[in-house]
Design a protein around this motif. Sequence first.
Motif, PDB file in Angstrom:
ATOM      1  N   CYS A   1      10.008   6.435   1.680  1.00  0.00           N
ATOM      2  CA  CYS A   1       9.181   7.643   1.626  1.00  0.00           C
ATOM      3  C   CYS A   1       9.553   8.428   0.379  1.00  0.00           C
ATOM      4  O   CYS A   1      10.716   8.765   0.164  1.00  0.00           O
ATOM      5  CB  CYS A   1       9.418   8.511   2.861  1.00  0.00           C
ATOM      6  N   GLU A   2       8.528   8.747  -0.437  1.00  0.00           N
ATOM      7  CA  GLU A   2       8.759   9.547  -1.633  1.00  0.00           C
ATOM      8  C   GLU A   2       8.766  11.037  -1.294  1.00  0.00           C
ATOM      9  O   GLU A   2       7.911  11.505  -0.537  1.00  0.00           O
ATOM     10  CB  GLU A   2       7.624   9.315  -2.645  1.00  0.00           C
ATOM     11  N   GLN A   3       9.685  11.723  -1.898  1.00  0.00           N
ATOM     12  CA  GLN A   3       9.751  13.186  -1.993  1.00  0.00           C
ATOM     13  C   GLN A   3       9.303  13.944  -0.734  1.00  0.00           C
ATOM     14  O   GLN A   3       8.297  14.644  -0.761  1.00  0.00           O
ATOM     15  CB  GLN A   3       8.912  13.650  -3.184  1.00  0.00           C
ATOM     16  N   ILE A  46       5.162   5.465   1.864  1.00  0.00           N
ATOM     17  CA  ILE A  46       4.477   6.751   2.017  1.00  0.00           C
ATOM     18  C   ILE A  46       5.016   7.739   0.990  1.00  0.00           C
ATOM     19  O   ILE A  46       6.121   7.579   0.472  1.00  0.00           O
ATOM     20  CB  ILE A  46       4.588   7.321   3.451  1.00  0.00           C
ATOM     21  N   ASP A  47       4.194   8.751   0.701  1.00  0.00           N
ATOM     22  CA  ASP A  47       4.581   9.764  -0.287  1.00  0.00           C
ATOM     23  C   ASP A  47       4.153  11.125   0.234  1.00  0.00           C
ATOM     24  O   ASP A  47       2.960  11.407   0.355  1.00  0.00           O
ATOM     25  CB  ASP A  47       3.903   9.464  -1.629  1.00  0.00           C
ATOM     26  N   ALA A  48       5.145  11.990   0.556  1.00  0.00           N
ATOM     27  CA  ALA A  48       4.836  13.316   1.108  1.00  0.00           C
ATOM     28  C   ALA A  48       4.640  14.372   0.025  1.00  0.00           C
ATOM     29  O   ALA A  48       4.241  15.502   0.351  1.00  0.00           O
ATOM     30  CB  ALA A  48       5.932  13.753   2.076  1.00  0.00           C
ATOM     31  N   ASN A  49       4.918  14.048  -1.232  1.00  0.00           N
ATOM     32  CA  ASN A  49       4.704  15.011  -2.335  1.00  0.00           C
ATOM     33  C   ASN A  49       5.184  16.422  -1.991  1.00  0.00           C
ATOM     34  O   ASN A  49       4.430  17.380  -2.137  1.00  0.00           O
ATOM     35  CB  ASN A  49       3.234  15.042  -2.764  1.00  0.00           C
ATOM     36  N   GLN A  50       6.412  16.553  -1.492  1.00  0.00           N
ATOM     37  CA  GLN A  50       7.072  17.847  -1.206  1.00  0.00           C
ATOM     38  C   GLN A  50       6.446  18.592  -0.031  1.00  0.00           C
ATOM     39  O   GLN A  50       6.665  19.787   0.131  1.00  0.00           O
ATOM     40  CB  GLN A  50       7.041  18.796  -2.421  1.00  0.00           C
ATOM     41  N   PHE A  84      14.817   6.233  -6.983  1.00  0.00           N
ATOM     42  CA  PHE A  84      14.195   7.201  -7.904  1.00  0.00           C
ATOM     43  C   PHE A  84      12.818   6.684  -8.321  1.00  0.00           C
ATOM     44  O   PHE A  84      12.657   5.496  -8.554  1.00  0.00           O
ATOM     45  CB  PHE A  84      14.993   7.363  -9.208  1.00  0.00           C
ATOM     46  N   ASN A  85      11.865   7.601  -8.485  1.00  0.00           N
ATOM     47  CA  ASN A  85      10.568   7.266  -9.073  1.00  0.00           C
ATOM     48  C   ASN A  85      10.517   7.839 -10.483  1.00  0.00           C
ATOM     49  O   ASN A  85      10.590   9.049 -10.671  1.00  0.00           O
ATOM     50  CB  ASN A  85       9.431   7.836  -8.210  1.00  0.00           C
ATOM     51  N   ILE A  86      10.404   6.970 -11.464  1.00  0.00           N
ATOM     52  CA  ILE A  86      10.387   7.385 -12.873  1.00  0.00           C
ATOM     53  C   ILE A  86       8.957   7.287 -13.401  1.00  0.00           C
ATOM     54  O   ILE A  86       8.270   6.286 -13.177  1.00  0.00           O
ATOM     55  CB  ILE A  86      11.333   6.487 -13.709  1.00  0.00           C
ATOM     56  N   LYS A  87       8.512   8.359 -14.067  1.00  0.00           N
ATOM     57  CA  LYS A  87       7.190   8.367 -14.708  1.00  0.00           C
ATOM     58  C   LYS A  87       7.357   8.939 -16.110  1.00  0.00           C
ATOM     59  O   LYS A  87       8.080   9.923 -16.289  1.00  0.00           O
ATOM     60  CB  LYS A  87       6.206   9.261 -13.932  1.00  0.00           C
ATOM     61  N   LEU A  88       6.659   8.389 -17.063  1.00  0.00           N
ATOM     62  CA  LEU A  88       6.769   8.867 -18.442  1.00  0.00           C
ATOM     63  C   LEU A  88       6.310  10.312 -18.551  1.00  0.00           C
ATOM     64  O   LEU A  88       6.841  11.094 -19.343  1.00  0.00           O
ATOM     65  CB  LEU A  88       5.959   7.968 -19.386  1.00  0.00           C
ATOM     66  N   ILE A  91       0.868  -1.189   0.000  1.00  0.00           N
ATOM     67  CA  ILE A  91       0.000   0.000   0.000  1.00  0.00           C
ATOM     68  C   ILE A  91       0.893   1.223   0.000  1.00  0.00           C
ATOM     69  O   ILE A  91       1.939   1.243   0.660  1.00  0.00           O
ATOM     70  CB  ILE A  91      -0.905   0.008   1.264  1.00  0.00           C
ATOM     71  N   LYS A  92       0.473   2.229  -0.773  1.00  0.00           N
ATOM     72  CA  LYS A  92       1.190   3.516  -0.721  1.00  0.00           C
ATOM     73  C   LYS A  92       0.244   4.531  -0.101  1.00  0.00           C
ATOM     74  O   LYS A  92      -0.897   4.681  -0.553  1.00  0.00           O
ATOM     75  CB  LYS A  92       1.590   3.920  -2.138  1.00  0.00           C
ATOM     76  N   ILE A  93       0.708   5.226   0.942  1.00  0.00           N
ATOM     77  CA  ILE A  93      -0.141   6.186   1.650  1.00  0.00           C
ATOM     78  C   ILE A  93       0.343   7.600   1.352  1.00  0.00           C
ATOM     79  O   ILE A  93       1.524   7.922   1.542  1.00  0.00           O
ATOM     80  CB  ILE A  93      -0.092   5.945   3.182  1.00  0.00           C
ATOM     81  N   LYS A  94      -0.582   8.440   0.901  1.00  0.00           N
ATOM     82  CA  LYS A  94      -0.251   9.836   0.650  1.00  0.00           C
ATOM     83  C   LYS A  94      -0.263  10.589   1.985  1.00  0.00           C
ATOM     84  O   LYS A  94      -1.225  10.459   2.775  1.00  0.00           O
ATOM     85  CB  LYS A  94      -1.279  10.455  -0.302  1.00  0.00           C
ATOM     86  N   VAL A  95       0.786  11.366   2.245  1.00  0.00           N
ATOM     87  CA  VAL A  95       0.889  12.173   3.466  1.00  0.00           C
ATOM     88  C   VAL A  95       1.353  13.567   3.065  1.00  0.00           C
ATOM     89  O   VAL A  95       1.478  13.868   1.878  1.00  0.00           O
ATOM     90  CB  VAL A  95       1.887  11.525   4.475  1.00  0.00           C
ATOM     91  N   ALA A  98      13.378   9.886  -4.573  1.00  0.00           N
ATOM     92  CA  ALA A  98      13.113  11.154  -5.267  1.00  0.00           C
ATOM     93  C   ALA A  98      12.032  10.921  -6.316  1.00  0.00           C
ATOM     94  O   ALA A  98      12.089   9.950  -7.059  1.00  0.00           O
ATOM     95  CB  ALA A  98      14.385  11.646  -5.947  1.00  0.00           C
ATOM     96  N   ASP A  99      11.032  11.802  -6.346  1.00  0.00           N
ATOM     97  CA  ASP A  99      10.007  11.739  -7.389  1.00  0.00           C
ATOM     98  C   ASP A  99       9.975  13.088  -8.112  1.00  0.00           C
ATOM     99  O   ASP A  99      10.522  13.224  -9.202  1.00  0.00           O
ATOM    100  CB  ASP A  99       8.653  11.369  -6.772  1.00  0.00           C
ATOM    101  N   GLU A 100       9.411  14.116  -7.465  1.00  0.00           N
ATOM    102  CA  GLU A 100       9.348  15.433  -8.110  1.00  0.00           C
ATOM    103  C   GLU A 100      10.741  16.010  -8.380  1.00  0.00           C
ATOM    104  O   GLU A 100      10.873  16.935  -9.179  1.00  0.00           O
ATOM    105  CB  GLU A 100       8.527  16.411  -7.249  1.00  0.00           C
ATOM    106  N   SER A 101      11.787  15.473  -7.733  1.00  0.00           N
ATOM    107  CA  SER A 101      13.163  15.955  -7.964  1.00  0.00           C
ATOM    108  C   SER A 101      13.825  15.276  -9.155  1.00  0.00           C
ATOM    109  O   SER A 101      14.955  15.639  -9.507  1.00  0.00           O
ATOM    110  CB  SER A 101      14.042  15.706  -6.728  1.00  0.00           C
TER     111      SER A 101
END
Length: 363
Positions: A214-216, A188-192, A261-265, A158-162, A239-242
């Motif tokens: 934990c992402e970003q 978890i993903d803090a999205n900056q 690293f999180n890579i997205k097209l 599970i990925k939890i947005k925080v 790192a995602d947004e970075s």
Amino acid sequence: MKITRIRIFKMDIPRKDVFTIATMTLEKAENVLIGVETDEGLTGWGEASPFHALVGETQRIDLAAAQELRELLLGKNPLEISRRVQEMEAFLPHNPTIKSAFDMALYDIAAQAAGMPLYQFLGGSHRPLETDFTISIGGVEEAAEKAQKVMEQGFGAIKIKVGISDEADYRRVEAIRTAVGDALRIRIDANQGWDRMQAVANLNRLAPFHIEFCEQPCSAHDLPGMTFVSRRSPIPIMADESVFSPMDALQLIWEDAVPYFNIKLSKSGGIYRALQIAHIAWAGSRKCMIGCMSESRLGLTAHAHVGAASPAFQFFDLDSFFEHAEDPIIGGVQVEKGHILLPQTPGLGARPDEAFLNKWEEV
Ligand code: MG
């Protein structure tokens, strides 16, 4: 081979629930679909899912940019992918999400021409890919109930947005861990959403819930902050947004900033640059996740093919369509108990349903 026609659709997909992350809220997927036709009868499909707060693109921006890119590409050879990518980048240095839809369509055509499923065309193998299920920012009890359901459906992660309220985040992560026990991996993903001191405090506090990564935690451009947090966090940092480009990946490695690293097209500008990032990550002994925005199963299928193409991809966050109220795609990936099944037909192996093409506005 020549590109003879490019169709551009305003691809709206209703969601079952509102999706909230630290930087934005999504009520429906407002995507753009691209169909690239050739003089040899092949059609390639690509999808853009713009997240404005992350990449600075909206559906309207992408519909306008797509018309410019159409003019740039008409009459050219779709098989010369690196040249087409460089031309698009020279014309539009930013706008990675809309460029990714064109790149995706070119790869669809090339793999169809080669008679191979895309992952095989990219040199990959049909290895197991296990996706997580993302739980957005929201109420504590509903999050715990959702986690329970996700576990019952057979998911392993599970990925939890925080990243909005430290206290509410803590209670939600605690409730989800209590609901699922030790059975599931939790990311978890803090999205900056945090500054560096807040991030270190939160990550230490959340560590007893056994968080995989934990992402970003910090702002996209705060590389020193990401490095500061990574060196002090008991939870590995991704790192995602970075990380949008191969140059970003190199910078993160030079600075020894983060392990993942999180890579997205939608950030890299497509498959061509996404694989370059994965190769750089592999050379720098970093592990990657392949992630998504709010793509339908068409865009998601492209992400899954890429995920199968490089050993750098160890984590998979390919769940965007689970909360879509409509599925406008024929073929493409299927997900069974969290495991992604790739199509075995040549190319992307996914195309839009004609009924939806008639419904969506074409520009
Ligand atoms: Mg993220």
